[in-house]
Write an enzyme that holds these catalytic residues in place. Structure first.
Site, short mmCIF file in Angstrom:
data_model
loop_
_atom_site.label_atom_id
_atom_site.label_comp_id
_atom_site.label_asym_id
_atom_site.label_seq_id
_atom_site.Cartn_x
_atom_site.Cartn_y
_atom_site.Cartn_z
N TYR A 136 0.86 -1.19 0.00
CA TYR A 136 0.00 0.00 0.00
C TYR A 136 0.90 1.24 0.00
CZ TYR A 136 -3.76 3.01 1.94
OH TYR A 136 -4.68 3.99 2.18
N LYS A 164 -1.69 -1.44 -3.89
CA LYS A 164 -2.76 -0.46 -3.79
C LYS A 164 -2.09 0.88 -4.02
CE LYS A 164 -5.99 1.78 -0.73
NZ LYS A 164 -6.50 1.90 0.62
O1 LIG Z 1 -9.22 1.81 3.59
C1 LIG Z 1 -8.33 2.05 2.81
O2 LIG Z 1 -7.27 1.42 2.87
C2 LIG Z 1 -8.47 3.16 1.85
N1 LIG Z 1 -7.55 4.03 1.78
C3 LIG Z 1 -7.52 5.20 0.98
C4 LIG Z 1 -6.98 6.28 1.86
O3 LIG Z 1 -6.28 5.94 2.78
O4 LIG Z 1 -7.22 7.46 1.64
C5 LIG Z 1 -8.84 5.51 0.38
C6 LIG Z 1 -9.56 4.30 -0.07
O5 LIG Z 1 -10.85 4.64 -0.45
C7 LIG Z 1 -9.65 3.28 1.02
#
Ligand SMILES: O=C(O)C1=N[C@H](C(=O)O)C[C@H](O)C1
EC number: 4.3.3.7
Length: 297
Positions: A136, A164
């Site tokens: 992420y 992500k």
């Molecule tokens: O839950 C998450 O992981 C998400 N993160 C993003 C964020 O941190 O802004 C946005 C996403 O819609 C979900």
């Protein structure tokens, strides 16, 4: 259920609270609701799930309740974050037998490691777990941007299965989509850029906004995948204001307000340091719910 190439809509489920505790009744209701929606998986205890405010027992209970309610209908991915490689390694050990098919692990925050540090951090975690790991990358929350060179080195490891992407740099995202190896999935986490990411070749999205109008988000994804770009754009033109509204104040408070008004949550409660939304945003959300309800009638 283990998915090695995540695609489509993965919902980062909100964690319901009631009077300071996990609200299991609302949690079960939410899971039943989303299991009947066109989503491809659930992410638990991530940003939207306020994972940083849950203790180990609560996270374990959350996973247990969701897994029992889903009964295998959808894969579960567990969100983890932290800035200490050893502690995260212990979290992987602690959760190894839990009914989760994969992990979403955020880049270490606050300490701003080098690219080599980021590489070794994820390579160590990949070695410590048998389950697929999604990286992420969200520099505006963590303070560090994982560059494409590092991502591509990590993509060569067998259980680093995807990203992500919230890097907030269109060129970086596009270059990665061009250069990634086959079998490495890219899901956007930029809700308001979902359509753009799909048209650039992303495999789907991890979208908090898809708690609302879930079918329309899935329709955009399916239309782009089917090559029907004008149909996708027609849906997206109507939908794009929704993520803007739901991120007008710190998430997930606006989404929790909507779900509370929709009867899916008992309360819009969030845990500090998050706070409930302003009266102004509450009025805008209530008006949008009323508008969408009257259109659907
Ligand atoms: O839950 C998450 O992981 C998400 N993160 C993003 C964020 O941190 O802004 C946005 C996403 O819609 C979900």
């Amino acid at each position: 259920m283990t998915i090695r190439y995540p695609q489509g809509i993965w919902l980062p489920l909100v964690t319901p609270f009631r009077d300071g505790d996990l609200d299991e009744a609302s949690l079960r209701r939410l899971v039943r609701h989303y299991a009947a929606q066109p989503i491809d998986g659930l992410i638990l205890a991530a940003t939207t799930g306020e994972g940083l405010t849950l203790d180990d027992e609560e996270t374990a209970r959350l996973v247990q309740v969701v897994a029992a309610e889903l009964a295998g209908k959808l894969p579960i991915c567990l969100g983890l974050s932290g800035s200490d490689t050893r502690k995260l390694g212990k979290a992987l050990e602690l959760t190894a037998a839990w009914p989760v098919g994969s992990y979403l692990i955020a880049c270490p925050y606050y300490t701003r490691p080098s690219q080599e540090g980021l590489f070794r951090h994820f390579a160590t975690l990949a070695r410590d777990s048998d389950k697929p790991i999604l990286i992420y990358n969200i520099p505006y929350r963590t303070g560090v941007n994982m560059g494409n060179e590092t991502l591509l080195r990590l993509a060569a490891l067998p259980n680093i299965v995807g990203l992500k992407d919230c890097c907030a740099e269109a060129a970086q995202s596009f270059d990665l989509l061009r250069a990634r190896p086959s079998g490495f999935s890219v899901l956007t986490g930029e809700d308001a850029l979902f359509y753009n990411a799909l048209t650039h070749g992303a495999d789907g999205g991890i979208l908090a906004s898809a708690h609302v109008e879930t079918r329309l988000f899935a329709r955009v994804h399916n239309a782009v995948r089917g090559g029907n770009h004008s149909a996708a754009l027609a849906v997206w033109r109507d939908l794009v204001d929704l993520p803007r509204l739901l991120f007008a104040e710190p998430s997930p408070a606006p989404i929790k307000h909507w779900l509370w008004r929709a009867g899916l949550l008992h309360s819009p409660e969030v845990r500090l340091p998050m706070t409930e939304i302003s009266a102004g945003l509450a009025a805008r959300i209530d008006a949008e719910i009323a508008r969408r309800t009257s259109l659907a009638a």
